[in-house]
Design an enzyme around this catalytic site. Structure first.
Site: not given
Length: 650
Positions: A1, A461-464
């Site tokens: 997020m 929450d996995i991002e970037g």
């Protein structure tokens, strides 16, 4: 997020697995096998919290007798509407009652033992909020609610102690009815129940009870089956010429005499085929052993009428694009029943940034907004300590298990009936799997968080850069799958959602791969939660963009093996949506109207979880409030939260 500082189900809910003892009282599909009687069952029902449209109850089922209740089931006469049950299974329901059974791996109720679970109910005008009576299903055991009058059970005569064997005179023995079975080592009884049905397929819950004298290791049952298995869980499936063979999963291979296990599956209908196998056999038996197998069908009122669905050809066309998904209109035909959540089943659980100061008071926030669940963000690797040490926002002071890990804040909210989801990862800091490379320590870190806060759901929450770290993704998937199994072994369920960046056109290639990796590791993903925010494509109607992102992602899931046999609506019911309220980082603005419209659309379309980023930001900016703690628009405090709740309950 995005952080501006410096979330049956559809498909199967709980499935039973238990090793049982010899002293039992029989319930459906299970034979009484020992001496003794159960004196009574007492149900204690306490309503612990209430909101505008519903309430939560804590329930205890106590076995007051001296005999174990194997596979216990209790029918509760209930005028309100039970919507969500946790730590137990709702196996049947009508307009004025529901039947609850033991949860996964705790299907039995020991002599003098207690089973506890929670019920979230929808208020019904004029209806009582406590059951008026209870009935033990399948056993002649009286049952009472909160000390009221006892209702007799629905089973046959209560078992009595088995007398000692009496020598038989050497005269002609009494004839035995039916064919001789002396050459059999007993039997395996398969209970097959259809729990959901739709136009092209159905979902089944299967119990396997070993009544033979042989340990089956691994247990393997071959079924004569007309339908085609699309997905199976808690077992593996191998296609045969006339059906399929179900084999024990790696974590529960053996099936002892008198023990029971279970699995679930979804199937694709075939023209003229039924929903229940027409025969079964036990394969892989030890040499010289012969065990019979029988299938017993159990109807379920939620499965729809008839014993077989209307035959529908298996679709061969590609998955529909988002614009092809059915959109209800006044002129549209009545929707086909699907195994997807109905109105009221969407989990509304906004994010709370636990790394902000001052930290949000969860109980006060809930009281002000009507929100009954929060997703707490984010657990990451401790920046100043061991890479396998979990901490809120990576701060040393906020290490899990330490004096400042907000356990009191969280517990105070949970004690009001609130539900907490813990989220790992986020856009900044380092998610545990990025730094913690030891598989055992990584699993232990996730397990520590689950145990510390007593949660039944986590979010990843996995991002970037983390999204493209293949090694970390694999470690995370294996570790989380291990925690899910560990919770199941303790009789507790653990749901897992996966939160990913998205565009209105769907997930990135890396995001879709993350879904496939987690699913392949054996984790049944409760929701693929899309971050419907920060598109950077210019001003647009943000509620519409979020809806497009959800439907696009649902269509993409058809390429993942787990979802390949699902309908478009079923895939949509496995989606979560999380917008950013107010001004987004890239210029778009998510308004109060967007919040209310998106909430209403999400509930109507069976979206699994609706969240938003983030609770603390739900206030206008002032010179004394940092920009990362306000919405960037002029709406009054709690405007967005109340709009989401209003839209979800209207």
């Amino acid at each position: 997020m995005r952080l501006r500082s410096g979330i049956r189900k559809v498909l199967p809910a709980a499935l039973l697995l238990a090793v049982v003892s010899t002293a039992v009282v029989a319930v459906p599909g299970v034979t009484a096998a020992a001496a003794g009687t159960a004196a009574r069952v007492d149900v204690t029902w306490e309503n612990t919290s209430s909101w505008r449209t519903g309430f939560r109850s804590a329930v205890t089922v106590a076995n007051g007798g001296s005999v174990k209740l194997r596979g216990w089931r209790v029918l509760l006469s209930y005028e309100s509407k039970a919507v969500v049950i946790r730590d137990a299974r709702k196996v049947a329901s009508t307009s004025r009652s529901f039947t609850v059974a033991g949860p996964t791996r705790r299907v039995d109720l020991a002599a003098g033992g207690r089973a506890t679970f929670r019920v979230d109910s929808r208020k019904v005008s004029g209806a009582k909020r406590v059951p008026t009576a209870c009935t033990v299903v399948g056993a002649s055991v009286p049952c009472s609610v909160n000390g009221g009058p006892a209702t007799p059970g629905t089973g046959g005569p209560t078992p009595v102690p088995t007398a000692a064997p009496v020598p038989t005179p050497s005269t002609t023995p009494t004839p035995t009815a039916g064919p001789p079975v002396a050459d059999k080592d007993g039997s395996v009884v398969v209970g097959w129940r259809t729990v959901n049905a739709w136009s092209s397929g159905f979902q089944s819950s299967v119990t396997v009870t070993n009544r033979s004298s042989v340990r089956l290791d691994p247990w393997q049952v071959r079924f004569v089956y007309a339908a085609r298995v699309a997905e199976i869980w808690d077992a593996t499936a191998t296609t045969t010429s006339d059906g399929f063979t179900a084999t024990a999963p790696a974590w529960a291979r053996g099936l002892d005499p008198s023990a029971a296990t279970s699995f679930g599956l979804t199937s694709i209908s075939t023209p003229g085929g039924g929903r229940v196998p027409t025969g079964c056999s036990i394969v892989g038996l030890p040499a010289g052993r012969d065990v019979a197998c029988t299938v017993e069908s159990e109807s379920d009122p939620t499965a729809g009428p008839g014993s077989a669905p209307t035959p529908t050809p298996t679709p061969t066309a590609p998955a529909p694009s988002p614009t092809q998904l059915p959109v209800p209109t006044p002129a549209a035909p009545a929707p086909v029943p699907l195994p997807a959540p109905h109105v009221g089943d969407t989990l509304v659980a906004p994010y709370v940034d636990m790394g902000l100061w001052p930290t949000a008071d969860l109980r006060s926030s809930a009281a002000a907004t009507g929100v009954r669940a929060f997703t707490l963000a984010f657990i990451v690797s401790d920046n100043g300590g061991s890479p396998c040490t979990p901490a809120w926002a990576g701060f040393d002071a906020y290490r899990i298990g330490g004096p400042q890990d907000f356990a009191g804040n969280i517990a105070a909210f949970q004690q009001t009936g609130g539900r907490v989801v813990v989220s790992f990862g986020g856009a900044v800091n380092e998610e545990l799997a990025l730094r913690c490379t030891d598989p055992a320590e990584l699993q232990a870190a996730y397990q520590q968080v689950v145990d510390r806060f007593g949660v039944d759901r986590i979010d990843l929450d996995i991002e970037g850069a983390a999204l493209s770290d293949t090694a970390a993704n694999e470690r995370r998937a294996v570790a989380v799958a291990g925690v899910v199994r560990a919770q199941a072994a303790k009789g507790r369920s653990l749901e897992v959602s996966l939160t990913l960046p998205v565009m209105p056109t769907g997930l990135t290639r890396e995001g879709l791969a993350a879904v496939a990796e987690l699913s392949a590791a054996g984790v049944r993903i409760a929701a693929v939660n899309v971050m419907a925010m920060d598109y950077g494509t210019g001003p647009q109607r943000m509620a519409t963009a979020a809806q497009d992102a959800a439907t696009s992602t649902a269509a993409q899931l058809a390429s993942v093996p787990r979802y390949a046999g699902w309908t478009a609506q079923e895939r949509l019911s496995a989606i979560g949506i999380t917008p950013m309220i107010g001004a987004n980082d890239t210029g778009e603005v998510f308004t109060r109207t967007d919040a209310e419209d998106l909430a209403r659309w999400s509930v109507a379309h069976g979206i699994e979880v609706l969240a938003w980023w983030e609770v603390t930001r739900d206030q206008p900016c002032t010179p004394s409030i940092p920009t990362y703690m306000c919405s960037g628009v002029t709406d009054a405090p709690w405007t967005f939260a109340r709009a989401f709740v209003r839209g979800a309950t209207s």
